[in-house]
Enzyme design. Structure first.
Site, PDB file in Angstrom:
ATOM      1  CB  CYS A  52      -0.874  -0.020   1.300  1.00 16.83           C
ATOM      2  SG  CYS A  52      -1.986   1.241   1.366  1.00 16.83           S
ATOM      3  CB  CYS A  56      -1.704   3.925   8.088  1.00 17.61           C
ATOM      4  SG  CYS A  56      -2.685   4.519   6.784  1.00 17.61           S
ATOM      5  CB  CYS A  59      -0.968  -0.078   8.405  1.00 17.91           C
ATOM      6  SG  CYS A  59      -1.785  -1.437   7.142  1.00 17.91           S
ATOM      7  CB  CYS A  96     -15.575  -7.219   6.676  1.00 17.88           C
ATOM      8  SG  CYS A  96     -14.842  -5.753   6.272  1.00 17.88           S
ATOM      9  CB  CYS A 128     -18.623  -5.261   5.664  1.00 18.04           C
ATOM     10  SG  CYS A 128     -17.728  -3.818   6.411  1.00 18.04           S
ATOM     11  CB  CYS A 188     -18.438  -0.254   9.636  1.00 21.16           C
ATOM     12  SG  CYS A 188     -17.288  -1.132  10.821  1.00 21.16           S
ATOM     13  NE  ARG A 260     -19.397  -4.298  13.364  1.00 23.25           N
ATOM     14  CZ  ARG A 260     -20.353  -5.146  13.461  1.00 23.25           C
ATOM     15  NH1 ARG A 260     -20.226  -6.369  13.811  1.00 23.25           N
ATOM     16  NH2 ARG A 260     -21.511  -4.712  12.717  1.00 23.25           N
TER      17      ARG A 260
HETATM   18  N1  SAM Z   1      -6.741   0.347   3.063  1.00 19.06           N
HETATM   19  C1  SAM Z   1      -8.143   0.771   3.610  1.00 19.06           C
HETATM   20  C2  SAM Z   1      -7.949   1.755   4.753  1.00 19.06           C
HETATM   21  O1  SAM Z   1      -6.955   1.957   5.445  1.00 19.06           O
HETATM   22  O2  SAM Z   1      -9.254   2.345   4.763  1.00 19.06           O
HETATM   23  C3  SAM Z   1      -8.734  -0.689   4.215  1.00 19.06           C
HETATM   24  C4  SAM Z   1      -7.876  -1.481   5.136  1.00 19.06           C
HETATM   25  S1  SAM Z   1      -7.026  -0.981   6.732  1.00 19.06           S
HETATM   26  C5  SAM Z   1      -6.151  -2.086   7.012  1.00 19.06           C
HETATM   27  C6  SAM Z   1      -8.601  -1.106   8.015  1.00 19.06           C
HETATM   28  C7  SAM Z   1      -8.496  -0.552   9.243  1.00 19.06           C
HETATM   29  O3  SAM Z   1      -7.566  -1.610   9.859  1.00 19.06           O
HETATM   30  C8  SAM Z   1      -7.409   0.745   9.319  1.00 19.06           C
HETATM   31  O4  SAM Z   1      -8.138   1.840   9.430  1.00 19.06           O
HETATM   32  C9  SAM Z   1      -7.255   0.522  11.007  1.00 19.06           C
HETATM   33  O5  SAM Z   1      -8.191   0.959  11.877  1.00 19.06           O
HETATM   34  C10 SAM Z   1      -7.047  -0.918  11.038  1.00 19.06           C
HETATM   35  N2  SAM Z   1      -5.687  -1.565  11.357  1.00 19.06           N
HETATM   36  C11 SAM Z   1      -4.777  -1.808  10.526  1.00 19.06           C
HETATM   37  N3  SAM Z   1      -3.686  -2.118  10.943  1.00 19.06           N
HETATM   38  C12 SAM Z   1      -3.956  -2.310  12.361  1.00 19.06           C
HETATM   39  C13 SAM Z   1      -3.087  -2.840  13.396  1.00 19.06           C
HETATM   40  N4  SAM Z   1      -1.853  -3.272  13.337  1.00 19.06           N
HETATM   41  N5  SAM Z   1      -4.005  -2.882  14.805  1.00 19.06           N
HETATM   42  C14 SAM Z   1      -5.056  -2.283  14.764  1.00 19.06           C
HETATM   43  N6  SAM Z   1      -6.004  -1.959  13.675  1.00 19.06           N
HETATM   44  C15 SAM Z   1      -5.136  -1.945  12.719  1.00 19.06           C
HETATM   45  C1  DTB Z   2     -11.367  -2.660  11.949  1.00 16.28           C
HETATM   46  O1  DTB Z   2     -11.859  -1.808  12.556  1.00 16.28           O
HETATM   47  N1  DTB Z   2     -10.590  -3.508  12.233  1.00 16.28           N
HETATM   48  C2  DTB Z   2     -10.320  -4.715  11.167  1.00 16.28           C
HETATM   49  C3  DTB Z   2     -11.566  -4.273  10.186  1.00 16.28           C
HETATM   50  N2  DTB Z   2     -11.834  -2.892  10.654  1.00 16.28           N
HETATM   51  C4  DTB Z   2     -11.058  -4.168   8.669  1.00 16.28           C
HETATM   52  C5  DTB Z   2      -8.849  -4.549  10.564  1.00 16.28           C
HETATM   53  C6  DTB Z   2      -8.103  -4.905  11.817  1.00 16.28           C
HETATM   54  C7  DTB Z   2      -6.685  -5.227  11.153  1.00 16.28           C
HETATM   55  C8  DTB Z   2      -5.392  -5.504  11.926  1.00 16.28           C
HETATM   56  C9  DTB Z   2      -4.214  -5.675  11.445  1.00 16.28           C
HETATM   57  C10 DTB Z   2      -3.963  -6.591  10.248  1.00 16.28           C
HETATM   58  O2  DTB Z   2      -4.588  -8.116  10.520  1.00 16.28           O
HETATM   59  O3  DTB Z   2      -3.502  -6.595   9.192  1.00 16.28           O
HETATM   60 FE1  SF4 Z   3      -2.828   1.092   3.331  1.00 14.22          FE
HETATM   61 FE2  SF4 Z   3      -2.870   0.186   5.877  1.00 14.22          FE
HETATM   62 FE3  SF4 Z   3      -3.386   2.691   5.472  1.00 14.22          FE
HETATM   63 FE4  SF4 Z   3      -5.286   0.942   4.673  1.00 14.22          FE
HETATM   64  S1  SF4 Z   3      -4.438   1.247   6.865  1.00 14.22           S
HETATM   65  S2  SF4 Z   3      -4.643   2.803   3.688  1.00 14.22           S
HETATM   66  S3  SF4 Z   3      -3.873  -0.577   3.854  1.00 14.22           S
HETATM   67  S4  SF4 Z   3      -1.330   1.345   5.007  1.00 14.22           S
END
Ligand code: SAM
Ligand code: DTB
Ligand code: SF4
Length: 325
Positions: A52, A56, A59, A96, A128, A188, A260
């Site tokens: 990506c 973030c 992430c 989802c 979702c 959501c 959730r």
């Molecule tokens: N790329 C899209 C976005 O950012 O909207 C969708 C996928 S993103 C992985 C969805 C959500 O997962 C993020 O907004 C964040 O709140 C959650 N998330 C990602 N990495 C995480 C982590 N290490 N711990 C907890 N939540 C995480």
């Molecule tokens: C949300 O708030 N938590 C979920 C779902 N929406 C998409 C994602 C959590 C991702 C945790 C990090 C991972 O497994 O990559």
């Molecule tokens: Fe990309 Fe992760 Fe940010 Fe979603 S949360 S935009 S997958 S870097």
């Protein structure tokens, strides 16, 4: 009474209530508005993983951090539907699909996602997606394909946001959420704790959520999963009491939302999760993987439901109740 005019002071007062009193209040409100014996079981699938462009800081899928996540192009529809079928058989009522995209583009990949949405919807599950930023037209197309909910988190407060993400703004997020609403798809939207935010940042995020013209139908509260290679890998582990406070406050100010208990369960005991349910959480993600990180095994969750006497919630419950009246 559902309110959309909570002040930061009021939310702070709730959040700072002595813990057991706070849990008691949240549990009472939960009982008044919801069936406390049931918890919705949802399944996540990463349909496009890693690589990506965004930054973030939490992430594992951001291309700029070395986290060992394997990049995977968009999955084929049939493969996704097989996962959805398995999730349904295992008792999930919501499926989802997540993509590591900054935003949706109008291309063949999007058409394929629309087909996936149609397929999962036809299976009778709440479908979702979380695909990044969306325009109103794209939200409309997803709605036409049968999308039930769109996940797009605020993640943190407006004030703390720039310390976590610089490649898109808080207002971009709010705009996407607005586009989702306008298309008639349920919202959501929640956040993450453990990002180095203050208590006031958490209160600020909850205020933004609860003062939307309509509360999000679904509010995921994630505890940061600390992934090696991300800038936040050395943050302290989220304190369970902070998680409980967050869930209880969300439950009190947004009484009807599905709250959730999302990321972070792999590091929580059953007793800790039970406190979260007591405080008003009424949904979990099941299956041994979230998007890329570990989650409790299916059998462990089954045993937890049996122990606590919880039953899984049926799909589309709200709609069914509206029809019955
Ligand atoms: N790329 C899209 C976005 O950012 O909207 C969708 C996928 S993103 C992985 C969805 C959500 O997962 C993020 O907004 C964040 O709140 C959650 N998330 C990602 N990495 C995480 C982590 N290490 N711990 C907890 N939540 C995480
Ligand atoms: C949300 O708030 N938590 C979920 C779902 N929406 C998409 C994602 C959590 C991702 C945790 C990090 C991972 O497994 O990559
Ligand atoms: Fe990309 Fe992760 Fe940010 Fe979603 S949360 S935009 S997958 S870097």
């Amino acid at each position: 009474m559902i309110r959309n005019d909570w002040t930061a002071e009021e939310i702070k007062e709730i959040y700072d209530t002595p813990l057991l009193e706070l849990v008691f209040r949240a549990a009472a409100i939960h009982r008044e508005y919801n069936d406390t014996g049931e918890v919705q079981v949802c399944t996540l699938l990463s349909i496009k993983t890693g690589g990506c462009t965004e930054d973030c800081a939490y992430c594992p899928q951001a291309a700029r951090y070395n986290t060992g996540v394997n990049v995977q192009a968009l999955m084929q529809k049939d493969e996704v539907l097989k996962y959805a079928q398995k999730a349904k058989e295992a008792g999930s009522t919501r499926f989802c699909m997540g993509a590591a995209w900054r935003e949706v583009r109008n291309n063949r990949d999007f058409d394929r996602v629309l087909d996936m949405v149609k397929g999962v919807n036809a299976m009778g599950m709440e479908v979702c997606c979380t695909l990044g930023m969306l325009t109103e037209e794209q939200a409309q197309k997803l709605a036409e394909a049968g999308l039930h909910a769109y996940n797009h988190n605020l993640d943190t407060s407006r004030e703390h946001y720039d310390d976590i993400i610089t490649t898109r703004t808080y207002d971009d997020r709010l705009q996407t959420l607005d586009n989702v609403r306008k298309a008639g798809v349920t919202v959501c939207c929640g956040g993450i704790i453990g990002l180095g935010e203050t208590h006031d940042d958490r209160i600020g995020m909850l205020q933004t959520l609860s003062n939307m013209p309509e509360h999000p139908e679904s509010v995921p509260i994630n505890a940061l999963v600390r992934v090696a290679g991300t800038p936040l890998m050395n943050n302290p582990k989220v304190d369970i009491w902070d998680m409980v406070r967050m869930i209880a406050t969300a439950r009190i100010i947004m009484p009807k939302a599905m709250v959730r208990l999302s990321a972070g369960r792999a590091e929580m005991s059953i007793a800790e999760q039970a406190l979260c349910f007591m405080a008003g959480a009424n949904s979990i993600f099941a299956g041994d993987k979230l998007l890329t990180t570990p989650n409790p095994e299916f059998e462990e969750d089954n045993a937890m439901f049996a122990l606590l006497g919880l039953k899984p919630r049926v799909a589309f419950k709200e709609e069914k109740e509206v029809c019955a009246h």
